[in-house]
Scaffold this active site. Sequence first.
Site, mmCIF file in Angstrom:
data_model
loop_
_atom_site.group_PDB
_atom_site.id
_atom_site.type_symbol
_atom_site.label_atom_id
_atom_site.label_comp_id
_atom_site.label_asym_id
_atom_site.label_seq_id
_atom_site.Cartn_x
_atom_site.Cartn_y
_atom_site.Cartn_z
ATOM 1 N N SER A 88 0.974 -1.359 -0.142
ATOM 2 C CA SER A 88 0.288 0.772 -0.125
ATOM 3 C C SER A 88 0.720 1.503 0.078
ATOM 4 O O SER A 88 0.403 3.001 -0.052
ATOM 5 C CB SER A 88 -0.806 0.320 1.626
ATOM 6 O OG SER A 88 -2.053 -1.370 0.940
ATOM 7 N N PHE A 255 -9.973 8.318 16.092
ATOM 8 C CA PHE A 255 -11.193 8.500 16.695
ATOM 9 C C PHE A 255 -10.711 6.976 17.426
ATOM 10 O O PHE A 255 -11.500 6.269 18.084
ATOM 11 C CB PHE A 255 -12.420 8.275 16.272
ATOM 12 C CG PHE A 255 -13.372 9.270 15.910
ATOM 13 C CD1 PHE A 255 -13.990 10.226 16.359
ATOM 14 C CD2 PHE A 255 -12.898 9.536 13.930
ATOM 15 C CE1 PHE A 255 -14.064 11.310 15.527
ATOM 16 C CE2 PHE A 255 -13.258 10.528 13.775
ATOM 17 C CZ PHE A 255 -13.372 11.625 13.905
ATOM 18 N N GLU A 298 -10.390 7.101 2.313
ATOM 19 C CA GLU A 298 -9.828 5.113 2.519
ATOM 20 C C GLU A 298 -10.507 4.708 3.321
ATOM 21 O O GLU A 298 -9.941 4.827 4.099
ATOM 22 C CB GLU A 298 -8.206 5.478 2.726
ATOM 23 C CG GLU A 298 -7.549 4.038 3.021
ATOM 24 C CD GLU A 298 -6.657 3.462 3.728
ATOM 25 O OE1 GLU A 298 -7.153 4.044 4.391
ATOM 26 O OE2 GLU A 298 -6.383 2.231 3.544
ATOM 27 N N HIS A 307 -6.828 -9.998 5.192
ATOM 28 C CA HIS A 307 -5.895 -10.359 5.209
ATOM 29 C C HIS A 307 -5.878 -11.415 6.216
ATOM 30 O O HIS A 307 -5.199 -12.920 7.012
ATOM 31 C CB HIS A 307 -4.405 -9.165 6.309
ATOM 32 C CG HIS A 307 -3.413 -8.151 5.314
ATOM 33 N ND1 HIS A 307 -3.066 -9.152 3.898
ATOM 34 C CD2 HIS A 307 -3.602 -7.501 4.855
ATOM 35 C CE1 HIS A 307 -2.361 -8.117 3.615
ATOM 36 N NE2 HIS A 307 -2.358 -6.607 3.816
HETATM 37 ZN ZN LIG Z 1 -2.580 -4.791 2.826
#
Ligand SMILES: [Zn+2]
Length: 461
Positions: A88, A255, A298, A307
Amino acid sequence: MRAPFVTSLASLLVAATGAAGGAADGHGTRNVILFVGDGMSVATVTAARIFEGQQRGETGEENYLAFEEFEHVALVKTYNTDMQVPDSAGTMTALVTGVKTRAGVLSIGPDAERGVCGGEETHVETIAEQAEAAGFKTGIISTARFTHATPAALYAHSADRNWEATTPDEACADIARQFVEFTPGDGIDVAFSGGRAMFLPNAVNDPEYTFRNGQRIDGRNLIDEWLSAHSDRHFVFDQAGFDQMPASGQLLGLFEPSHMQWEADRSGDPGGEPSLAEMTKRAIEHLRNDQGFFLMVESGRIDHAHHAGNAHRALVDTVAYADAVGAAVEATDPAETLIVVTADHSHTMTIAGYPGRGNPILGYVAAGGETQKDVAGNVYTTLSYANGPGATDAATAAREKLSPDDVDYIQDAAVPMFVETHGGDDVAAYAHGIGAEGIRGVMDQNEIYDVLANALFGGSN
Ligand SMILES: [Zn+2]
């Protein structure tokens, strides 16, 4: 032929900064919203589309997620300069700087080595920095930690994505510090995400979760530093604070100590936290101005669920992501706004077998009322993974106690691994609004930056 982006970015930036404001330069207001579904493969989109339709009691296959209504679509090549299957950090760098780079590095060029603190000469400018320098308002939203790779690539330059609160070399600032020390313009105007612990000293208890400490060994309280650096800054950490944020100034909402909750678990959070759609809507209201804004949103945890080999949470988060896109479409004018919806990379989940029309997407493969069996005579689910924890004995045992649509169900996998890996197949990009026609054909991921920058800084509308 890929011709529309030949105008150099430098000249576009001069045009944007040279004017008193969007309205004054004759270009009108320009907004760009980049949505990134972390790990949102094409198979994830298809499964989430069916899941959303089935939640409404429909068969599902005919459904469209909000962004699937967009008229311009491309396939995107996601490889990093050193990796066939990317991570990423490298992919987000490509999206927001126009420079394809190595895995693991944030907004530094491909020549610099991962994990080695280089100088400023290794940095590549991000669209958030350029937007701030040109007078646009800017916002960053993520359900992951704010210092996690995808949001961090917009405001930090780091030789390693893992330098979230510390670095091995004091010549390089950690990622959280780089947010507070961000210099272009007046700083990022709206930031909503998780990851509060990276901003708090390790001796200080977290304000919401008193049993948890901050992660900063340098003893700095970066939230206090951020607040005191400008007069009109506001920090919130729970739903009540989010609901009472002022209409002006700069907003920082962190948060959770780490990542925000998956949407499937959000209602169980004690302090409460806003949904991705609520954060998106609030950010757009706050950022709206005559010149325009850049906003990145995102959905960071589609990736985390994959994952873990857990399709249920990945699909619920993808539907929440589509809802956020729908909220953005509703809150903006396509004549002055470009919305691009994409993913940074793929995952290994597949949709397979021969389930009948309308078969529950999280269920066992069945058609014509018959549940189908594998060669050993066992039932199997429509969704499975090429690798991951689903192939381990522990997951196999756990599966026997759960229905396949249970939120904790770990799908079967072929290659046993503790963590399922990213996929190297192309992801999709969907676009709507000004300059959306630039999203077309098969694109290299860094070319998406050109479409975003062109809509924000260049051309006329
Ligand atoms: Zn990943």
